[in-house]
Design a protein around this motif. Structure first.
Motif, PDB file in Angstrom:
ATOM      1  N   ASN A 176       5.624  -5.596   4.593  1.00 49.21           N
ATOM      2  CA  ASN A 176       5.279  -4.433   3.783  1.00 49.21           C
ATOM      3  C   ASN A 176       6.553  -3.749   3.311  1.00 49.21           C
ATOM      4  O   ASN A 176       7.448  -3.484   4.110  1.00 49.21           O
ATOM      5  N   PHE A 177       6.591  -3.449   2.021  1.00 47.05           N
ATOM      6  CA  PHE A 177       7.803  -2.899   1.425  1.00 47.05           C
ATOM      7  C   PHE A 177       7.472  -1.810   0.421  1.00 47.05           C
ATOM      8  O   PHE A 177       6.332  -1.663  -0.017  1.00 47.05           O
ATOM      9  N   LEU A 178       8.507  -1.069   0.057  1.00 43.41           N
ATOM     10  CA  LEU A 178       8.420  -0.037  -0.973  1.00 43.41           C
ATOM     11  C   LEU A 178       9.603  -0.197  -1.912  1.00 43.41           C
ATOM     12  O   LEU A 178      10.651  -0.705  -1.524  1.00 43.41           O
ATOM     13  N   ASP A 179       9.421   0.266  -3.138  1.00 48.76           N
ATOM     14  CA  ASP A 179      10.547   0.398  -4.060  1.00 48.76           C
ATOM     15  C   ASP A 179      11.042   1.828  -3.954  1.00 48.76           C
ATOM     16  O   ASP A 179      10.253   2.750  -3.729  1.00 48.76           O
ATOM     17  N   PRO A 180      12.346   2.036  -4.093  1.00 46.27           N
ATOM     18  CA  PRO A 180      12.861   3.405  -3.982  1.00 46.27           C
ATOM     19  C   PRO A 180      12.354   4.288  -5.114  1.00 46.27           C
ATOM     20  O   PRO A 180      12.226   3.845  -6.248  1.00 46.27           O
ATOM     21  N   ASP A 181      12.030   5.510  -4.764  1.00 50.78           N
ATOM     22  CA  ASP A 181      11.703   6.539  -5.756  1.00 50.78           C
ATOM     23  C   ASP A 181      12.121   7.881  -5.169  1.00 50.78           C
ATOM     24  O   ASP A 181      12.390   7.980  -3.975  1.00 50.78           O
TER      25      ASP A 181
END
Length: 194
Positions: free
Chosen positions: A50-55
């Motif tokens: 599970n991952f996220l893109d930076p914001d």
């Protein structure tokens, strides 16, 4: 009692916040840590999925070296210390993120305290009566524990590291004995069949 050893409340030596709630993706630049990523004693146990893109919103939740992740919901409230070598990561909302004042307490020492049977029993009592046991932030902030000087904390952490290495070696030895015994049994069975 030694005058340098004192009892403190968690909120006196650390900042606490909840993990970040969002919908993760299969790929991204930031690992999104969940309880399944850790074993029963809080060690990292599986590949991340599970991952996220930076914001701008989630960047505020990036973990720092020495942050402690404590599972706040469920039947096991294991704790784990985040290390930078893990890579950029954000803790999911199942965790409390505890940022200890490292001039007063070693993150590894605090994690040892959290993972003791006595503390686990205490945490379970806090969540008793709920369908999904959970610890309230105010209860965790009020948690008290013995805080020895840093030098003694370092000794305790060193002993725990040695214990963990010994347990890993014992697991390897047991696995090798099981393989050997299975091979002997299979050989005896095969010889008997012939």
């Amino acid at each position: 009692m030694n005058q340098n050893i004192m009892t403190v409340r968690l909120e006196e030596i650390s900042d606490l916040r909840f993990g970040y709630y969002t919908k993760p993706k299969e790929k991204g630049e930031i690992a999104y840590l969940q309880a399944k990523n850790f074993d029963e004693v809080g060690n990292s146990k599986q590949d991340l999925d599970n991952f996220l893109d930076p914001d701008p919103k989630n960047r505020l939740h990036l973990l720092n070296e020495g942050d402690i992740l404590l599972i706040g919901k469920g039947n096991k409230n294991s704790a784990w210390v985040y290390k930078n070598e893990f890579g950029p990561a954000i803790a999911s909302s199942i965790f409390f993120v505890i940022r200890p004042n490292q001039k007063k307490v070693l993150p590894e020492y605090l994690t040892i305290i959290f993972n003791t049977i006595q503390t686990q029993t205490y945490f379970q009592a806090l969540g008793a009566g709920s369908s999904i046991p959970s610890i309230r932030k105010s209860e965790l902030e009020a948690f008290t524990f013995i805080l020895p000087p840093l030098a003694l904390q370092e000794k305790i952490v060193g002993i725990k590291r040695l214990q963990n290495k010994e347990l890993q070696l014992c697991k390897i030895i047991i696995a090798e004995k099981e393989k050997r015994n299975s091979a002997v049994i299979n050989k005896l069975i095969n010889e008997e069949i012939k």
